[in-house]
Design a protein around this motif. Structure first.
Motif, short mmCIF file in Angstrom:
data_model
loop_
_atom_site.label_atom_id
_atom_site.label_comp_id
_atom_site.label_asym_id
_atom_site.label_seq_id
_atom_site.Cartn_x
_atom_site.Cartn_y
_atom_site.Cartn_z
N GLY A 64 0.82 -1.21 0.00
CA GLY A 64 0.00 0.00 0.00
C GLY A 64 0.84 1.26 0.00
O GLY A 64 0.54 2.22 -0.71
N LYS A 65 1.91 1.26 0.79
CA LYS A 65 2.79 2.43 0.85
C LYS A 65 3.50 2.64 -0.49
O LYS A 65 3.67 3.77 -0.95
CB LYS A 65 3.82 2.28 1.96
N ILE A 66 3.91 1.55 -1.11
CA ILE A 66 4.58 1.65 -2.40
C ILE A 66 3.67 2.33 -3.42
O ILE A 66 4.07 3.28 -4.11
CB ILE A 66 5.01 0.26 -2.91
N ILE A 67 2.44 1.84 -3.52
CA ILE A 67 1.49 2.41 -4.49
C ILE A 67 1.20 3.87 -4.17
O ILE A 67 1.18 4.74 -5.04
CB ILE A 67 0.18 1.60 -4.52
N GLY A 75 -3.07 10.43 -3.84
CA GLY A 75 -4.00 10.37 -2.73
C GLY A 75 -4.52 8.97 -2.47
O GLY A 75 -5.50 8.80 -1.75
N PHE A 76 -3.87 7.98 -3.06
CA PHE A 76 -4.25 6.58 -2.86
C PHE A 76 -4.12 6.23 -1.39
O PHE A 76 -3.10 6.53 -0.75
CB PHE A 76 -3.35 5.68 -3.71
N ASP A 77 -5.15 5.60 -0.81
CA ASP A 77 -5.16 5.27 0.61
C ASP A 77 -4.41 3.97 0.84
O ASP A 77 -4.99 2.88 0.83
CB ASP A 77 -6.60 5.15 1.12
N GLY A 78 -3.09 4.07 1.04
CA GLY A 78 -2.25 2.90 1.22
C GLY A 78 -2.56 2.12 2.48
O GLY A 78 -2.50 0.89 2.50
#
Length: 208
Positions: A179-182, A189-192
């Motif tokens: 999630g953090k990578i993406i 603003g992707f919710d990793g």
């Protein structure tokens, strides 16, 4: 980093002078079919890497299932079910335009790996799909690989890497989460955090 032209190898003669001739054993081990000894490796393998080439470049994709998931139809043909994934289908897109494929089989605890080169086709034959059903769920397609060469790779790479040594296994938390990578790469603003939280259950529910 740009390689200095004076130290760049650009021709076969220089390469041959640098490495010399292959050993007799390295040539004798290659077969144009699946020898019974090589069948044993394929049937014992729960993991393989599939390499393909297409207009967008090269791709290598991990594939895994219980040992023997790559079925041997005959000594010249392998069957690889395409299980659920992220629907990028990079490998399949490549096969449509360039059927050449390379497979690398690994067997847990074994140093040697098995290499298979050939040409592939994508099949959606209902009977073939049904053959690979798991929990009533069939793959969307099956890759039919027409074998051209098969040979084992010696154990040096796995010995040097200590791949099967549990003492060097790394805690997943020591690396960035998916999630953090993406989130960091996309800057959108992707919710990793939400992605990571839902991931274990999502993977469990969509394994097949």
């Amino acid at each position: 980093m740009k390689v200095d032209a004076a130290h760049r190898v650009t021709d076969m003669e220089t390469l041959s002078a640098l490495y010399g001739q292959p050993s007799e054993a390295s040539l004798l081990k290659e077969t144009p079919y699946i020898h019974p000894h090589y069948r044993a490796f394929i049937e014992a393998s729960p993991f393989m890497a599939l390499a393909t080439s297409g207009p967008g470049g090269l791709d290598v994709s991990p594939r895994g299932d219980p040992a023997g998931f790559v079925a041997i139809a005959d000594e010249h043909t392998l069957l690889l079910p395409d299980r659920r994934g992220n629907n990028r289908v990079d490998s399949l897109r490549n096969v449509i335009t360039d059927p050449r494929v390379a497979l690398l089989f690994l067997v847990p605890g074994v140093g040697e790996t098995l290499r298979v080169n050939g040409q592939a086709e994508i099949s959606i034959d209902p009977e073939l799909l049904a053959r690979f059903e798991v929990d009533g769920k069939a793959p969307r397609s099956v890759l039919v690989v027409h074998v051209e060469t098969v040979f084992f790779q010696c154990s040096r790479a796995l010995l040097r890497s200590r791949l099967w040594d549990p003492s060097i296994q790394i805690d997943r938390a020591a690396l960035p989460s998916t999630g953090k990578i993406i989130s960091d790469i996309s800057k959108s603003g992707f919710d990793g955090e939400a992605y990571d939280k839902a991931l274990p259950e999502r993977v469990k529910q969509t394994l097949y």
